[in-house]
Design a protein around this motif. Structure first.
Motif, PDB file in Angstrom:
ATOM      1  N   LEU A  50       0.855  -1.193   0.000  1.00 46.32           N
ATOM      2  CA  LEU A  50       0.000   0.000   0.000  1.00 46.32           C
ATOM      3  C   LEU A  50       0.886   1.237   0.000  1.00 46.32           C
ATOM      4  O   LEU A  50       1.784   1.351   0.830  1.00 46.32           O
ATOM      5  CB  LEU A  50      -0.851   0.051   1.265  1.00 46.32           C
ATOM      6  CG  LEU A  50      -1.973  -0.959   1.419  1.00 46.32           C
ATOM      7  CD1 LEU A  50      -2.547  -0.829   2.813  1.00 46.32           C
ATOM      8  CD2 LEU A  50      -3.037  -0.745   0.373  1.00 46.32           C
ATOM      9  N   GLY A  51       0.644   2.148  -0.904  1.00 46.20           N
ATOM     10  CA  GLY A  51       1.387   3.408  -0.914  1.00 46.20           C
ATOM     11  C   GLY A  51       0.513   4.553  -0.475  1.00 46.20           C
ATOM     12  O   GLY A  51      -0.596   4.360   0.031  1.00 46.20           O
ATOM     13  N   CYS A  52       1.006   5.784  -0.696  1.00 43.28           N
ATOM     14  CA  CYS A  52       0.243   6.980  -0.308  1.00 43.28           C
ATOM     15  C   CYS A  52      -0.861   7.285  -1.317  1.00 43.28           C
ATOM     16  O   CYS A  52      -1.810   7.993  -1.006  1.00 43.28           O
ATOM     17  CB  CYS A  52       1.200   8.173  -0.182  1.00 43.28           C
ATOM     18  SG  CYS A  52       1.868   8.705  -1.785  1.00 43.28           S
ATOM     19  N   GLY A  53      -0.710   6.769  -2.551  1.00 41.61           N
ATOM     20  CA  GLY A  53      -1.712   7.017  -3.588  1.00 41.61           C
ATOM     21  C   GLY A  53      -1.541   8.361  -4.280  1.00 41.61           C
ATOM     22  O   GLY A  53      -2.351   8.720  -5.146  1.00 41.61           O
ATOM     23  N   LYS A  54      -0.492   9.101  -3.925  1.00 39.91           N
ATOM     24  CA  LYS A  54      -0.328  10.454  -4.473  1.00 39.91           C
ATOM     25  C   LYS A  54       1.013  10.677  -5.165  1.00 39.91           C
ATOM     26  O   LYS A  54       1.150  11.614  -5.936  1.00 39.91           O
ATOM     27  CB  LYS A  54      -0.445  11.486  -3.338  1.00 39.91           C
ATOM     28  CG  LYS A  54      -1.792  11.506  -2.648  1.00 39.91           C
ATOM     29  CD  LYS A  54      -1.714  12.374  -1.381  1.00 39.91           C
ATOM     30  CE  LYS A  54      -2.873  12.080  -0.466  1.00 39.91           C
ATOM     31  NZ  LYS A  54      -2.530  12.287   0.941  1.00 39.91           N
ATOM     32  N   CYS A  55       2.012   9.872  -4.872  1.00 40.90           N
ATOM     33  CA  CYS A  55       3.357  10.154  -5.398  1.00 40.90           C
ATOM     34  C   CYS A  55       3.548   9.526  -6.779  1.00 40.90           C
ATOM     35  O   CYS A  55       2.711   8.769  -7.271  1.00 40.90           O
ATOM     36  CB  CYS A  55       4.420   9.656  -4.421  1.00 40.90           C
ATOM     37  SG  CYS A  55       4.613   7.870  -4.419  1.00 40.90           S
ATOM     38  N   MET A  56       4.666   9.855  -7.418  1.00 40.30           N
ATOM     39  CA  MET A  56       4.970   9.365  -8.764  1.00 40.30           C
ATOM     40  C   MET A  56       4.960   7.824  -8.804  1.00 40.30           C
ATOM     41  O   MET A  56       4.421   7.217  -9.717  1.00 40.30           O
ATOM     42  CB  MET A  56       6.342   9.889  -9.184  1.00 40.30           C
ATOM     43  CG  MET A  56       6.797   9.440 -10.542  1.00 40.30           C
ATOM     44  SD  MET A  56       8.475  10.003 -10.902  1.00 40.30           S
ATOM     45  CE  MET A  56       9.454   8.873  -9.926  1.00 40.30           C
ATOM     46  N   TYR A  57       5.558   7.187  -7.789  1.00 43.30           N
ATOM     47  CA  TYR A  57       5.651   5.722  -7.795  1.00 43.30           C
ATOM     48  C   TYR A  57       4.268   5.089  -7.681  1.00 43.30           C
ATOM     49  O   TYR A  57       3.970   4.095  -8.341  1.00 43.30           O
ATOM     50  CB  TYR A  57       6.568   5.241  -6.665  1.00 43.30           C
ATOM     51  CG  TYR A  57       7.964   5.790  -6.789  1.00 43.30           C
ATOM     52  CD1 TYR A  57       8.771   5.411  -7.849  1.00 43.30           C
ATOM     53  CD2 TYR A  57       8.461   6.710  -5.874  1.00 43.30           C
ATOM     54  CE1 TYR A  57      10.045   5.926  -7.994  1.00 43.30           C
ATOM     55  CE2 TYR A  57       9.739   7.229  -6.001  1.00 43.30           C
ATOM     56  CZ  TYR A  57      10.528   6.842  -7.069  1.00 43.30           C
ATOM     57  OH  TYR A  57      11.775   7.349  -7.210  1.00 43.30           O
ATOM     58  N   CYS A  58       3.424   5.674  -6.833  1.00 43.84           N
ATOM     59  CA  CYS A  58       2.068   5.144  -6.689  1.00 43.84           C
ATOM     60  C   CYS A  58       1.295   5.269  -8.006  1.00 43.84           C
ATOM     61  O   CYS A  58       0.602   4.337  -8.420  1.00 43.84           O
ATOM     62  CB  CYS A  58       1.329   5.847  -5.561  1.00 43.84           C
ATOM     63  SG  CYS A  58       1.870   5.294  -3.929  1.00 43.84           S
ATOM     64  N   PHE A  59       1.437   6.410  -8.705  1.00 42.72           N
ATOM     65  CA  PHE A  59       0.742   6.597  -9.984  1.00 42.72           C
ATOM     66  C   PHE A  59       1.244   5.608 -11.032  1.00 42.72           C
ATOM     67  O   PHE A  59       0.515   5.221 -11.933  1.00 42.72           O
ATOM     68  CB  PHE A  59       0.892   8.037 -10.486  1.00 42.72           C
ATOM     69  CG  PHE A  59      -0.101   8.973  -9.851  1.00 42.72           C
ATOM     70  CD1 PHE A  59      -1.475   8.759  -9.997  1.00 42.72           C
ATOM     71  CD2 PHE A  59       0.314  10.057  -9.102  1.00 42.72           C
ATOM     72  CE1 PHE A  59      -2.404   9.595  -9.405  1.00 42.72           C
ATOM     73  CE2 PHE A  59      -0.605  10.903  -8.497  1.00 42.72           C
ATOM     74  CZ  PHE A  59      -1.969  10.672  -8.654  1.00 42.72           C
ATOM     75  N   LEU A  65       7.625   1.082  -4.000  1.00 43.03           N
ATOM     76  CA  LEU A  65       8.704   2.082  -3.951  1.00 43.03           C
ATOM     77  C   LEU A  65       8.283   3.361  -3.227  1.00 43.03           C
ATOM     78  O   LEU A  65       9.094   4.258  -3.013  1.00 43.03           O
ATOM     79  CB  LEU A  65       9.152   2.444  -5.381  1.00 43.03           C
ATOM     80  CG  LEU A  65       9.719   1.294  -6.210  1.00 43.03           C
ATOM     81  CD1 LEU A  65      10.055   1.778  -7.617  1.00 43.03           C
ATOM     82  CD2 LEU A  65      10.962   0.721  -5.547  1.00 43.03           C
ATOM     83  N   CYS A  66       7.014   3.471  -2.853  1.00 48.00           N
ATOM     84  CA  CYS A  66       6.504   4.673  -2.179  1.00 48.00           C
ATOM     85  C   CYS A  66       7.154   4.796  -0.797  1.00 48.00           C
ATOM     86  O   CYS A  66       7.339   3.800  -0.094  1.00 48.00           O
ATOM     87  CB  CYS A  66       4.992   4.566  -2.037  1.00 48.00           C
ATOM     88  SG  CYS A  66       4.256   5.910  -1.085  1.00 48.00           S
ATOM     89  N   ALA A  67       7.485   6.033  -0.427  1.00 44.86           N
ATOM     90  CA  ALA A  67       8.103   6.268   0.884  1.00 44.86           C
ATOM     91  C   ALA A  67       7.158   5.864   2.010  1.00 44.86           C
ATOM     92  O   ALA A  67       7.596   5.563   3.118  1.00 44.86           O
ATOM     93  CB  ALA A  67       8.480   7.740   1.007  1.00 44.86           C
TER      94      ALA A  67
HETATM   95 ZN    ZN Z   1       3.147   6.975  -2.841  1.00 42.03          ZN
END
Ligand code: ZN
Ligand code: ZN
Length: 246
Positions: A50-59, A65-67
């Protein structure tokens, strides 16, 4: 994963009462008001990152890879239960001829192997050595064979080699044979690529030494302890060292 299975809750920093399980597959029983991708009755498996849904990696779909990446169990969506609520963006449609067990396997082990296979394969010759004949190593072999590579699976454990052979993996070897082969013929062109799945310090080092110049060494086996490789091993042959995750 065995890392989770073998670690204590203290080592994992897990909260008391947390539902574990990061490789669920199942049937959609209910959808949330904003959900558009799935309908009740759909069969799905789950990407556990699960990522933040907002960063470049999530997109780009690379939530791993999301922080802010967290596994679904740690985030409160553990799969070892009959019903769980899960964000639809983590769900992957499961085609009818794959069972739920297949789905569980594909989502974590299979994806880990596929990512590594994509990173080791090249447009040139593909003689690939796979270190470790556990589930991930075996998956790497099957995927790379489908990609047209010549693959050798290496493991010191004879039972694992026998099991690999029973699955139709034709080229299996122990460490000594591979190393002696290289010693007897130092000019042997060697492998173009290797994938280290075991986390063994010895294998981490040999995975570079058996490569031909300009080869690619992909690492995905986790390990704890002192560094096992030295830049001298990859500088002179201009080897590319690649990290790979699920
Ligand atoms: Zn992210
Ligand atoms: Zn897993």
């Amino acid at each position: 994963d065995l890392h989770f299975y073998r670690s204590t809750p203290t080592e994992l920093g897990i909260r008391k009462g947390l539902v574990v399980g990061h490789e669920p597959s199942g049937i959609v029983r209910k959808t949330g008001s904003g959900a558009t991708m799935f309908q009740i009755g759909d069969r799905v498996t789950v990407n556990h990152t699960l990522g933040c849904g907002k960063c470049m990696y999530c997109f780009q779909g690379e939530t791993v890879l999301c922080a802010e990446n967290r596994g679904i169990a740690i985030a409160g969506y553990g799969g070892d239960t009959n019903l769980l609520a899960i964000p639809e963006t983590t769900c992957i449609p499961l085609i009818d001829n794959l069972s739920f067990i297949d789905g569980t396997f594909v989502a974590c082990t299979g994806a880990t192997a596929y990512n590594a296979a994509k990173r080791v394969i090249s447009n040139d010759e593909n003689n690939i050595a796979i270190f470790g004949l556990g589930p991930v190593g075996l998956s790497c072999i099957l995927i790379l064979q489908k990609m047209g590579a010549y693959v050798v699976g290496i493991d010191p454990n004879s039972k694992r080699r026998e099991f690999a052979a029973s699955l139709g993996v034709t080229n299996v070897s122990d460490f000594d044979t591979i190393i002696n082969l290289k010693k007897q013929s130092p000019n042997l062109s060697g492998f173009n690529g290797s994938i280290e799945t075991s986390g063994s310090f010895f294998a981490q080092s040999v995975a570079i030494d058996i490569l031909a110049p300009k080869g690619r060494a992909v690492y995905l086996g986790l390990s704890k302890g002192k560094p096992s490789i030295s830049p001298e091993q990859f500088i002179h042959k201009q080897i590319t060292i690649i990290g790979s995750k699920v």
